[in-house]
Design a protein around this motif. Structure first.
Motif, mmCIF file in Angstrom:
data_model
loop_
_atom_site.group_PDB
_atom_site.id
_atom_site.type_symbol
_atom_site.label_atom_id
_atom_site.label_comp_id
_atom_site.label_asym_id
_atom_site.label_seq_id
_atom_site.Cartn_x
_atom_site.Cartn_y
_atom_site.Cartn_z
ATOM 1 N N ASP A 23 0.820 -1.223 0.000
ATOM 2 C CA ASP A 23 0.000 0.000 0.000
ATOM 3 C C ASP A 23 0.851 1.269 0.000
ATOM 4 O OD1 ASP A 23 -2.833 0.352 -0.123
ATOM 5 O OD2 ASP A 23 -2.724 1.453 1.768
ATOM 6 N N PHE A 63 -6.141 1.878 7.625
ATOM 7 C CA PHE A 63 -5.754 0.755 6.780
ATOM 8 C C PHE A 63 -6.473 -0.528 7.212
ATOM 9 C CE2 PHE A 63 -3.064 -2.924 5.908
ATOM 10 C CZ PHE A 63 -2.884 -2.788 4.533
ATOM 11 N N ARG A 66 -10.107 -0.543 6.210
ATOM 12 C CA ARG A 66 -10.312 -0.853 4.787
ATOM 13 C C ARG A 66 -10.106 -2.344 4.517
ATOM 14 N NH1 ARG A 66 -7.059 3.586 4.178
ATOM 15 N NH2 ARG A 66 -5.317 2.330 3.379
ATOM 16 N N GLN A 67 -9.061 -2.906 5.124
ATOM 17 C CA GLN A 67 -8.736 -4.312 4.861
ATOM 18 C C GLN A 67 -9.795 -5.265 5.413
ATOM 19 O OE1 GLN A 67 -6.331 -5.676 2.995
ATOM 20 N NE2 GLN A 67 -5.710 -3.619 2.399
#
Length: 580
Positions: A23, A63, A66-67
């Motif tokens: 990312d 993060f 989102r994951q």
């Protein structure tokens, strides 16, 4: 539970470090260093990365959110209800590194560093018999939140209770004959009230109330229970229930702090506590009341910094603000503000006084009690026990060359008569009455015995108000309804189209209630010539309302609906605080 697991989105097949490198949030070299630090440690990789300064907490939480496909949450400033904390015991919270955040119906929102930990989710679901909704937060934040909340809310109270000497249990009210009342050992009572654990508990409650933005604290005693409730945004919430045996010590501590007589348990008493908290002075107005099972104490929190004295920010619609602003600059006459206790009348009065306050105006107020000190205003505290009543204070005011007089409350005929005479002899008078709306205020004055000609010639404007909760600005979301669905509530439909309203989804900022803060809803009735004629001929409240509405007045319900349409509040809240 299957539903909760389905909400976790796609499983994360690759390791966190590789995903962060892919990312662009991390370099391969940084990852290797972090993995080296992690060897032999129980710390999660994310916590190591934050500690080394390679990423910050916000980046990590964003993060992970989102994951995993679950919402994130910031725990740093979040206040969690002790009742919610009790659903998940501290050992379980520490074992799985999770913390319960909010209970909503049959669901429990839980913050966790690893939302894919099915064992933790299943355990908590089994333990609470609730559907678990995971939220993602960093491991460090969760550990801090567990230490802060479980220690300060549950374990601190438990440790305070354990610290309290068992001798306190022996302090009892000796019941005498009914005519002699209760006898207490004052020395023993004071000793118990000065015990460090009792002092610590009372201070903790006061600070917690300030942090939560409560307006009142209720210490309530029942036959077998002693409980503490906070009023937040106009609604009472139960906070904790200390052991019944601590009741006398806690109430005595409050009395000592507010300079009241701790031996007097048969009569109501009033006092004040002044605290300095994070650099600001906060006053608590204390009222004690004997009940059948002991004494009840209510503390009203008066935070000068939170006092809003800008008329334009109180919630007036443009028409009402124009009319109200015009009358407060008149040289004489009476302005009446009405509404129940806690409807914001004092704030509106102080805002009006603040607007017209200047060195060339002599402003005098008679209040019971004086809630806030206003610079440049002569404020008098009413004390009926020494004969300093509203009427007596008003008579003295008229010999003090006043320009503007504020009477905290018109309770009787004598006060009303003197106020009206002052309004008719060149003074601008502000006062309050406990009535439901503007037209019924006129009926109340006539009922008190004021002749119609005095009422019609002295009144400039009547203002009725209520306080409604606002939709939380952090989690408000729009939804559409057909205009016709609002018609039964008093809305005038402009067609068959839809209108966009707002409601709070629920977030940590508003403690998942969807409502945060309050706004005033006003009904403004300027006294026109037609209304004066109506008052003179003793017209009914319904007739006066029709005249006022034809001249532009919006009722409380109509004003509330305008605030619903502009997204400030909700239909349910307007229905709660206004009559049809």
């Amino acid at each position: 539970m299957a539903q909760a697991h389905q909400k976790l989105g796609q499983p994360v097949n690759r390791r966190l470090g590789d995903l962060l490198v892919a990312d662009g949030l991390l370099t391969p070299a940084q990852l290797q260093k972090a993995l080296g630090e992690q060897r032999g440690s129980t710390e999660k990789l994310g916590s190591i990365l934050i500690k080394l300064g390679f990423i910050n907490e916000e980046q990590l939480i964003g993060f992970l959110s989102r994951q995993y496909g679950v919402p994130s949450i910031t725990l740093a400033q979040l206040e969690i209800d002790p009742a919610v904390l009790r659903l998940v015991p501290a050992p379980t919270a520490r074992k799985y590194e999770v913390i319960p955040v909010r209970k909503m119906g049959n669901s429990l929102a839980v913050a966790m560093a690893d939302p894919t930990n099915v064992f933790a989710l299943d355990d908590i679901a089994f333990m609470t018999n609730l559907q678990v909704l995971p939220l993602v937060a960093s491991q460090t934040a969760i550990r801090k939140a567990i230490d802060r909340n479980y220690q300060s809310k549950t374990e601190a109270i438990a440790s305070v209770m354990q610290d309290i000497s068992s001798d306190l249990a022996n302090i009892e009210v000796v019941e005498g004959e009914e005519d002699t009342g209760s006898k207490v050992d004052v020395f023993e009572l004071k000793e118990s009230a000065d015990e460090a654990p009792v002092v610590k508990l009372v201070n903790m409650v006061l600070v917690d109330a300030i942090q939560k933005g409560a307006s009142d604290i209720h210490f309530e005693t029942y036959e077998k229970v002693f409980r503490i409730r906070f009023r937040m945004d106009g609604v009472l919430h139960e906070m904790l229930s200390p052991p019944k045996r601590l009741e006398s010590a806690i109430l005595s501590r409050l009395k000592i702090m507010s300079n009241l007589d701790i031996a007097e348990r048969r009569l109501p008493q009033d006092g004040r506590i002044k605290l300095r908290y994070t650099g600001r002075e906060i006053d608590f107005r204390v009222s004690t009341l004997p009940t059948i099972f002991g004494e009840k104490a209510v503390l009203r929190i008066l935070d000068k910094d939170a006092l809003q004295l800008d008329l334009t920010k109180l919630g007036f619609d443009p028409w009402s603000l124009e009319k109200f602003n015009a009358v407060i600059h008149q040289p004489y006459g009476m302005v009446l503000i009405t509404g129940p206790t806690g409807s914001g009348k004092t704030t509106t009065l102080y805002s009006a006084i603040h607007t017209i306050n200047s060195p060339d105006v002599n402003i005098m107020t008679a209040e019971d009690p004086v809630e806030y000190n206003l610079k440049g205003v002569n404020q008098v505290q009413i004390n009926e026990s020494v004969g300093r009543t509203f009427a007596a204070a008003l008579r003295s005011f008229l010999r003090q060359d006043p320009d503007v007089i504020l009477v905290g409350e018109t309770r009787d005929l004598e006060t009303a008569q003197i106020s009206i005479r002052a309004a008719l002899t060149g003074h601008l008078v502000f006062t309050t009455l406990h009535t439901n709306d503007c037209p019924s205020t006129v009926a109340r004055l006539l009922d008190m015995g004021i002749p119609p000609f005095l009422v019609s010639s002295s009144l400039l404007l009547i203002l009725a108000q209520r306080l409604g909760r606002k939709v939380c600005s952090a989690c408000r979301e729009p939804y559409e309804v057909d205009q016709q669905t609002l018609v039964p509530y008093g809305h005038t439909a402009t067609g068959h189209g839809k209108v966009t309203l707002y409601k709070g989804k629920g977030c940590p900022t508003c403690s998942f209630t969807g409502m945060k803060g309050r706004v005033a809803i006003y009904e403004t009735m300027p006294i026109s010539e037609e209304l004066r004629d109506g008052i003179l001929r003793s017209a009914t409240a319904a007739e006066l309302q029709e005249i006022a509405k034809s001249q532009g007045m919006k009722t409380l319900r109509q004003s509330g609906l305008l605030k619903v349409l502009d997204g400030t509040t909700t239909i349910e809240e307007v229905l709660r605080v206004t009559l049809a």
